[in-house]
Design a protein around this motif. Structure first.
Motif, PDB file in Angstrom:
ATOM      1  N   LEU A 135      -4.297  -0.365   6.815  1.00  0.00           N
ATOM      2  CA  LEU A 135      -2.805  -0.750   6.827  1.00  0.00           C
ATOM      3  C   LEU A 135      -1.907   0.214   7.535  1.00  0.00           C
ATOM      4  N   ALA A 136      -2.318   1.574   7.889  1.00  0.00           N
ATOM      5  CA  ALA A 136      -1.822   2.532   8.419  1.00  0.00           C
ATOM      6  C   ALA A 136      -1.486   2.040   9.872  1.00  0.00           C
TER       7      ALA A 136
ATOM      8  N   THR B  41      -5.453   8.156  -0.849  1.00  0.00           N
ATOM      9  CA  THR B  41      -5.076   7.243  -2.006  1.00  0.00           C
ATOM     10  C   THR B  41      -3.426   7.512  -2.522  1.00  0.00           C
ATOM     11  N   SER B  42      -2.941   8.278  -1.924  1.00  0.00           N
ATOM     12  CA  SER B  42      -1.406   8.553  -2.263  1.00  0.00           C
ATOM     13  C   SER B  42      -0.391   8.562  -1.127  1.00  0.00           C
ATOM     14  N   GLY B  43      -0.933   8.362   0.158  1.00  0.00           N
ATOM     15  CA  GLY B  43      -0.064   8.242   1.264  1.00  0.00           C
ATOM     16  C   GLY B  43      -0.567   7.940   2.707  1.00  0.00           C
TER      17      GLY B  43
ATOM     18  N   ALA C  76       5.677   8.625   8.005  1.00  0.00           N
ATOM     19  CA  ALA C  76       4.930   8.911   6.927  1.00  0.00           C
ATOM     20  C   ALA C  76       5.631   8.079   5.618  1.00  0.00           C
ATOM     21  N   ASP C  77       4.704   7.807   4.882  1.00  0.00           N
ATOM     22  CA  ASP C  77       5.233   6.916   3.672  1.00  0.00           C
ATOM     23  C   ASP C  77       4.204   7.170   2.345  1.00  0.00           C
ATOM     24  N   LYS C  78       4.624   7.253   1.209  1.00  0.00           N
ATOM     25  CA  LYS C  78       3.745   6.866  -0.066  1.00  0.00           C
ATOM     26  C   LYS C  78       3.190   5.830  -0.104  1.00  0.00           C
ATOM     27  N   ILE C  79       2.022   5.635  -0.833  1.00  0.00           N
ATOM     28  CA  ILE C  79       1.348   4.582  -1.357  1.00  0.00           C
ATOM     29  C   ILE C  79       1.979   4.373  -2.730  1.00  0.00           C
TER      30      ILE C  79
END
Length: 220
Positions: A154-155, A107-109, A127-130
């Motif tokens: 989405l990933a 839920t966060s990345g 890697a990326d934050k949501i």
């Protein structure tokens, strides 16, 4: 005409037949069928024979509901990603895929790694934050697990964008490492009855077609 599309059912039927041969058209065809059966008007007419409460003539669909799908279908069929073609080689059927993409999200990345199929060596990763913009686009609250399938898918889509050059003309195995089996199913079928998931599947289908890449398998 006046913001309406007519005879869409006939078109959707023909495209459904084409999608049986070209599976990557499925998310766009699903979008059309969803609009055809939308808002209870079809069921209302079937039950009462009247169109009271339906703001569109019988047999028509609001253009704004299907314009996105129709434009992408035209782009697909007119060769936006090159001519629709596929070459099958015997050696591709008897050899393992050359690359594996492993993705995960919370839920966060979210993130992914690109590996050769024969071992677990990591070639590249992202890697990326949501963030709040992502959550606003999905309509999700911070920490809400209800949208995990969407974030997982989405990933996969981001991975196709990041590693498009490496995937070109490659047999690619996409391994979704997650508890969200819904995302894995959509990634393999490239279609979903949920509008947001179907939209992500449509974008993935176009990316795969543009890169001439195959999603060979998936693992939970």
């Amino acid at each position: 005409s006046k913001g309406l599309v007519r005879n869409l059912r006939s078109l959707a039927g023909e495209l459904s037949w084409i999608a049986g041969i070209v599976p990557r058209l499925r998310p766009f065809v699903s979008h059309l069928w969803a609009a055809i059966h939308d808002s209870g008007c079809e069921q209302q007419r079937a039950g009462t024979g009247r169109s009271s409460g339906c703001r569109r003539p019988k047999g028509s669909v609001f253009l704004r509901r299907v314009e996105h799908a129709l434009r992408w279908t035209l782009a697909f069929l007119e060769g936006e990603c090159g001519g629709l073609q596929r070459t099958f080689r015997v050696r591709d059927r008897v050899h393992l895929p050359g690359l594996v993409i492993r993705t995960d999200a919370s839920t966060s990345g979210m993130g992914a790694v690109l590996c050769p199929a024969e071992d677990d060596a990591v070639l590249e990763y992202w890697a990326d934050k949501i963030d709040e913009n992502d959550r606003a686009r999905f309509g999700a609250a911070r920490g809400d697990p209800a949208f995990m399938p969407e974030f997982e898918l989405l990933a996969v889509l981001v991975s196709l964008r990041v590693w498009g050059a490496q995937l070109r003309d490659a047999s690619v195995s996409v391994v979704v490492q997650a508890d969200a089996t819904a995302a894995l199913g959509v990634a393999l079928r490239l279609a979903s009855p949920k509008p947001l998931m179907n939209a992500l599947a449509a974008e993935s289908a176009l990316d795969l077609e543009c890169h001439r890449a195959d999603m060979v398998t998936g693992e939970h």
